[in-house]
Scaffold this motif. Structure first.
Motif: not given
Lengths: 308, 308, 308, 308
Positions: B87, B92-94, B111, B118, B120
């Motif tokens: 971040e 942006q992270t999920d 991200f 993408r 992870e």
């Protein structure tokens, strides 16, 4: 970003009996390059695929064996932190100033572990005068010679209380322990310890006398180069110890033999990719022979001989 | 002791066109083992020498290619710190909760990096139902099959602004960059990036379209297994792309070919032992062809083909 | 054009103690294929790269060892001439009619040589039901299994008066003798004998008891497959005898071990290209250990054990 | 006992453009040893594992290519019989007296075959000044250099009417033909011909211009040495032609490249053990690409280039 990380075993100083004959071995048979000599007559060498100033120092002595080994860490910051951690672990440290005894090396911190061996850590060392190419590099500059040793790989130390030495390597040096061997009553008999993705950077075997060395290992490319090294060993009338064979432990392919001064040398290839999160492999001591010598399926008596 | 360290590329999800024919490739030709299938019909596989639940997930789709890849980090603490650092870097992270989409995997943080891929990170994953032996282990339990792939090794991603992606891998994921290729005006054309002692865990090539994949690489034991893999490729009428040859970059020995769905697969062996303190190898872009294809001495046109 | 030539050792019949366990070895570990069984319960096998009906026959018996071996010659005309030459040399011959005892084999001429071994010659044999592809052939049809034995290669026989046996092989069978070993008083201690460009098709060692066998050798592709065979040996808990090592004699790369019935098996690769006009290599008996075991540099005691 | 047998291709004379640069290739890169120079400035070389005086002669000329090749036969008696058989076949013979043009060689009988190539046969040749050890021999005396070529292995000739050339090799030279390639209308397009247990000692491809050479092949130990030869090729900036790859035809592992004068050189390893009684392998011409280049699966255009 400092990882507080030990990088690798970067230096070993060995005792040898005869410089001329032994140097011929290290240079022309094992394939190392001579980098320099010290004022007190020691000889510094490196393998062709190493960048740092030197990795092996030979010292003329009355008997062969291990003087000390040194691990490179990733930064000065790590060096300072580790030095404190060594003291906190209970081992006294000393400081070897830069360029003392080992040309090209920065400050080293030394200490003696439970097995009676002196180890050192350092963060700085000059590049060697001749390093692998780095601009549009060829795979090598001069064709590898003799047994084609690529790097100093690992060493096996014998001494008391290896459980403590293993704990020290983990807690202070940040290493991990991919394989261990235990006696039936659950005591540690041997441990393989690494700071990298190689299955071992060093190893310990429990032994009542302190400070002993079993062998020093050098990295070869693959099983084919193990066979070639055996050819070179034979044609040079070096005394074979064990192999070519495979270790089930580390899974490496290997041959042991004696250099002219009586140090046991291993040339080693292969082995699994080691990660700290993988389950530890555990050997029962009655299976240790098969673990060490997978083809022979049992302990080979000559393996039990320790260098004085 | 947490090293705040990325361990390895532990998972890749690929798109495939036909499950039956493609699974035959991954299982019987490449030599992976099927671990499980998801409710939505994806297939999870792993190589025989991997411990974690699975490393490759295949998803039926209209076109082949890269869905995402995930890196395992050494602890939950590292995962949390890295998520913050992602971040802070500006991505942006999920959060993908545990056991979501990838059976056996713990929480993943996702991200998208500058190249449009993408990625992870995760710290927890179950062991696979069948892992390499760990008590007095044999070198393998069932003889490696087909091309004898040992592990998921690396992938090569194409997309914009790889300089940023490279910086992200270093600053956030704690990786290092053993080799790079620059254009005459000093811009980054390609970068080989690693979190281990392997010369690359992933690589980037600058490309105007985002999110493209060039190939996925699997680890073989040595040059002999590269030749054997080529035999297996030929006898199964897989379409060869390039090789057997050697990369001067990474020094690996290799062959590229196309799996039935059109993903480019590399099987790869060798390569130098990479350390973060060694000098970076730098390629001039006009030497990139020779750097990639040392035997051919020049770029091979088919290499320029990118998977849709 | 008949060359009056012996082609190769085409058949060996061995005694085994237990068909089930031993067949598992020959089929799944050594990698031979079962071709057929005889009415009296013997089992006929062949290696994947052989064309003729079978090359190894196993007979259940009280003790392991050598029943007889047979050489294929290049024509019926040669067979008839050689049969006469055998008689002229002083050995009595007998005729085994076609399809007697060995399914698929034509007429065989048998005789006993000075070392007490029964040998046979034949010119005709059917092709095996499954042979290597011959129309646009792949390199193999089914991937080689286990140790990947390609062919029956040679056998080593122990018995009296090998000087006569060697002379017989040259004068009657048209073979030549690339290497010999002599005692200090000039007597023949061992001879390596071939009818081809391989360094040996059979070999003799002088021994006071007649009709003994030391080992049967099977051909592997190269040193890599010798290492693989050693892995297979270890993982199957076969008892290793010697190796992996290299013979200076023949220059082959090798490993010896014991099959479950107690026959010593060698798997062998490499060796020089032998021509009848090249100078004979001569070993002094005090160098025989090094000649046999180039890496060990000396005789290995277990090699002296002869199969009952 | 004379076998009336051709032993091997023992000599080839090649045209080269530049002695210094080309000799550097043959000596330091391919690994041959210079034996002598002739009064007219030709250079004679041999591989380290050959016994005869020399096997390759280089002649300075305006263009590269094939002057002639010579086969060693097993006796003077065979030489005389074959000379008669050559004449009986319809080819005129000439006699080159001993020590004429080729130092150390005895009398040679020369003739021109249907493809327009001059071939010779001879029975006598001196041993080279330095031959492999024959008394308690080491595996080599001086470590093989460069690509480690062990022997002159074979050559591929292009010219008209190869069906006749093939018949000549069988009927007159006593060779056999392990593999052939036919056009859809049943005409011979290519033939692989041998006098030994190697899959080819020479080969022919049908071509409208006479006397052309495609390549000369040298024997390496195994696939590992093919990879090493490719490294040596790359590091010396030799121009690669094809490979490393495998031939399905002969099953050999191989790489082709161009020496500095423009002759195509193959270094070759492996291949099956060839016997005259085994079924002939037959290729359909539309499968020839895959037969030659098993990994590529199709003809490689550069293979079609013939040396002037």
């Amino acid at each position: 970003m400092a990882l507080n990380k030990t990088l690798r075993p970067g230096l070993i100083q060995l005792r040898v009996l005869d410089l001329d004959q032994t140097l011929n071995f290290y240079k022309n048979i094992l394939g190392l390059n001579e980098v320099c000599r010290t004022e007190d007559g020691r000889v510094c060498l490196k393998a062709y695929d190493e960048f740092d100033h030197h990795s092996v120092t030979l010292r003329l002595a009355e008997e062969p064996g291990f003087d000390y080994a040194a691990f490179k860490v990733d930064s000065e910051e790590t060096l300072e932190k580790m030095a404190e951690a060594v003291e906190a672990f209970g081992y006294q440290t000393d400081v070897v100033p830069a360029n003392t005894n080992q040309p090209g090396f920065g400050k080293r911190i030394g200490f003696t572990i439970s097995t009676g061996h002196r180890l050192e850590i350092y963060a700085d060392v000059e590049l060697a005068p001749q390093i692998p190419e780095t601009r549009n590099p060829n795979i090598w500059t001069e064709e590898p010679r003799g047994m084609r040793a690529q790097r100093l790989d690992h060493f096996l130390l014998y001494g008391p209380n290896i459980a403590e030495a293993e704990r020290f390597c983990k807690e202070v040096l940040g290493m991990f322990v991919p394989e261990v061997c235990n006696t039936p009553d659950g005591k540690r008999l041997a441990a393989w310890v690494t700071s990298s993705n190689k299955p071992h950077d060093l190893a310990f075997v429990e032994y009542d006398k302190p400070g002993k060395m079993h062998h020093v290992g050098f990295l070869l490319q693959d099983w084919n180069d193990v066979g070639h090294a055996a050819d070179i060993m034979a044609i040079n009338h070096l005394k074979q110890d064990i192999g070519p064979t495979r270790h089930a432990i580390t899974r490496g392919q290997t041959i042991y033999f004696w250099e002219p001064s009586g140090n046991r040398i291993e040339v080693y290839a292969g082995g699994y990719t080691a990660y700290p999160d993988n389950p530890q492999r555990v050997w029962d001591s009655e299976q240790l022979g098969r673990g060490l010598f997978y083809y022979e399926g049992e302990m080979i008596p000559s393996f039990l001989q320790i260098i004085t």
